[in-house]
Design a protein around this motif. Structure first.
Motif, PDB file in Angstrom:
ATOM      1  N   ASP A  68      -4.435 -75.338 -12.064  1.00 47.38           N
ATOM      2  CA  ASP A  68      -4.091 -74.065 -12.718  1.00 47.38           C
ATOM      3  C   ASP A  68      -3.952 -72.931 -11.702  1.00 47.38           C
ATOM      4  OD1 ASP A  68      -4.169 -75.421 -15.103  1.00 47.38           O
ATOM      5  OD2 ASP A  68      -6.099 -74.583 -15.756  1.00 47.38           O
ATOM      6  N   GLN A  71      -0.794 -73.431  -9.580  1.00 46.61           N
ATOM      7  CA  GLN A  71       0.430 -73.048 -10.293  1.00 46.61           C
ATOM      8  C   GLN A  71       0.576 -71.528 -10.353  1.00 46.61           C
ATOM      9  OE1 GLN A  71      -0.037 -75.125 -14.014  1.00 46.61           O
ATOM     10  NE2 GLN A  71       0.987 -76.960 -13.248  1.00 46.61           N
ATOM     11  N   ALA A  72      -0.529 -70.821 -10.587  1.00 43.29           N
ATOM     12  CA  ALA A  72      -0.475 -69.359 -10.647  1.00 43.29           C
ATOM     13  C   ALA A  72      -0.086 -68.779  -9.288  1.00 43.29           C
ATOM     14  CB  ALA A  72      -1.823 -68.796 -11.096  1.00 43.29           C
ATOM     15  N   GLU A  74       1.579 -70.286  -6.892  1.00 43.75           N
ATOM     16  CA  GLU A  74       2.976 -70.631  -6.598  1.00 43.75           C
ATOM     17  C   GLU A  74       3.934 -69.742  -7.381  1.00 43.75           C
ATOM     18  OE1 GLU A  74       5.994 -71.816  -4.587  1.00 43.75           O
ATOM     19  OE2 GLU A  74       3.956 -72.355  -4.055  1.00 43.75           O
ATOM     20  N   ALA A  75       3.580 -69.370  -8.593  1.00 41.56           N
ATOM     21  CA  ALA A  75       4.428 -68.465  -9.381  1.00 41.56           C
ATOM     22  C   ALA A  75       4.523 -67.099  -8.703  1.00 41.56           C
ATOM     23  CB  ALA A  75       3.877 -68.318 -10.798  1.00 41.56           C
ATOM     24  N   VAL A  76       3.389 -66.592  -8.216  1.00 38.65           N
ATOM     25  CA  VAL A  76       3.395 -65.301  -7.515  1.00 38.65           C
ATOM     26  C   VAL A  76       4.207 -65.402  -6.226  1.00 38.65           C
ATOM     27  CG1 VAL A  76       1.943 -63.621  -6.291  1.00 38.65           C
ATOM     28  CG2 VAL A  76       1.236 -64.499  -8.519  1.00 38.65           C
ATOM     29  N   ARG A  77       4.023 -66.489  -5.484  1.00 34.07           N
ATOM     30  CA  ARG A  77       4.762 -66.668  -4.236  1.00 34.07           C
ATOM     31  C   ARG A  77       6.262 -66.761  -4.487  1.00 34.07           C
ATOM     32  NH1 ARG A  77       2.524 -71.377  -0.850  1.00 34.07           N
ATOM     33  NH2 ARG A  77       3.705 -70.347   0.798  1.00 34.07           N
ATOM     34  N   ALA A  78       6.656 -67.456  -5.538  1.00 29.88           N
ATOM     35  CA  ALA A  78       8.081 -67.565  -5.871  1.00 29.88           C
ATOM     36  C   ALA A  78       8.655 -66.195  -6.229  1.00 29.88           C
ATOM     37  CB  ALA A  78       8.281 -68.547  -7.021  1.00 29.88           C
ATOM     38  N   GLU A  79       7.905 -65.429  -6.991  1.00 36.23           N
ATOM     39  CA  GLU A  79       8.345 -64.077  -7.356  1.00 36.23           C
ATOM     40  C   GLU A  79       8.475 -63.205  -6.105  1.00 36.23           C
ATOM     41  OE1 GLU A  79       6.652 -60.267  -9.851  1.00 36.23           O
ATOM     42  OE2 GLU A  79       6.069 -62.284 -10.494  1.00 36.23           O
ATOM     43  N   THR A  80       7.524 -63.325  -5.192  1.00 34.40           N
ATOM     44  CA  THR A  80       7.568 -62.562  -3.945  1.00 34.40           C
ATOM     45  C   THR A  80       8.802 -62.934  -3.127  1.00 34.40           C
ATOM     46  OG1 THR A  80       5.164 -62.404  -3.890  1.00 34.40           O
ATOM     47  CG2 THR A  80       6.309 -62.058  -1.808  1.00 34.40           C
ATOM     48  N   ARG A  81       9.117 -64.220  -3.059  1.00 41.42           N
ATOM     49  CA  ARG A  81      10.308 -64.650  -2.314  1.00 41.42           C
ATOM     50  C   ARG A  81      11.571 -64.040  -2.912  1.00 41.42           C
ATOM     51  NH1 ARG A  81       7.304 -69.512  -2.018  1.00 41.42           N
ATOM     52  NH2 ARG A  81       8.333 -70.368  -3.864  1.00 41.42           N
ATOM     53  N   ASP A 157       2.908 -62.993   0.919  1.00 44.05           N
ATOM     54  CA  ASP A 157       2.658 -64.411   0.679  1.00 44.05           C
ATOM     55  C   ASP A 157       1.226 -64.769   1.067  1.00 44.05           C
ATOM     56  OD1 ASP A 157       3.834 -67.063  -0.045  1.00 44.05           O
ATOM     57  OD2 ASP A 157       3.255 -67.519   2.041  1.00 44.05           O
TER      58      ASP A 157
END
Length: 180
Positions: A68, A71-72, A74-81, A157
């Motif tokens: 969990d 996943q949270a 990775e979601a923040v990292r994807a948004e940052t990218r 990141d």
């Protein structure tokens, strides 16, 4: 003599009966001891099974927390990218070729930036002969903006990953303390 033989025969009979009784009695004792040992082994096996089930449940809970939080993060990292990719794509709009031409980045700025980026591993700052700190470096301002945006993206990141580790630890600790 007959009496002595009869007495010895009777005595031998008693000894034989006594030996049979002792043998059966000892066998009965061993059977009780075996039963008691089997009961103790059964109780230990049941306790071991309960412990193994508890370990399995805790392991599953820890894995769920890890998944969990992962996943949270990775979601923040994807948004940052996405955010920093958008910023980088907008650099030519805000730092045009004309700005790059009209506002040269000085050599002194490049030296300071490179020394800071090296984290102190760079050689000491010094003016090179013939290159004053205010001379144009040839590095366009748009490249500086791209580098700064990339540095901030890396920092964001790292911050997301650190927060993820902190959340993971907090949740694992709470689960561990609750289980005790």
């Amino acid at each position: 003599m007959k009496r002595i033989v009869a007495a010895l025969a009777g005595w031998k009979g008693y000894v034989a009966v006594l030996m049979i009784g002792l043998t059966l009695g000892a066998a009965g004792t061993w059977k009780v001891r075996d039963w008691m040992a089997a009961e103790a082994a059964l109780r230990q096996a049941q306790a071991d099974l309960r412990g193994a089930i508890r370990v399995g449940e805790r392991t599953q809970q820890a894995a769920t927390i890890t998944q969990d939080v992962g996943q949270a993060v990775e979601a923040v990292r994807a948004e940052t990218r996405v955010v920093y990719r958008t910023i980088t794509e907008r650099i030519p709009v805000y730092v045009t070729p004309e700005i790059d031409r009209d506002y040269p980045v000085p050599v002194g700025f490049v030296r300071l930036h490179d020394a800071a980026a090296a984290g102190g591993a760079a050689p000491a700052l010094s003016d090179r002969p013939g290159e004053p700190a205010d001379a144009p470096s040839g590095v366009p301002l748009s490249a500086v903006a791209d580098t700064v945006a990339g540095n901030y993206a890396g920092c964001a990141d790292d911050r997301a990953r650190l927060k993820g580790w902190q959340d993971w630890y907090t949740e694992q600790r709470a689960a561990w303390d609750q289980a005790d």
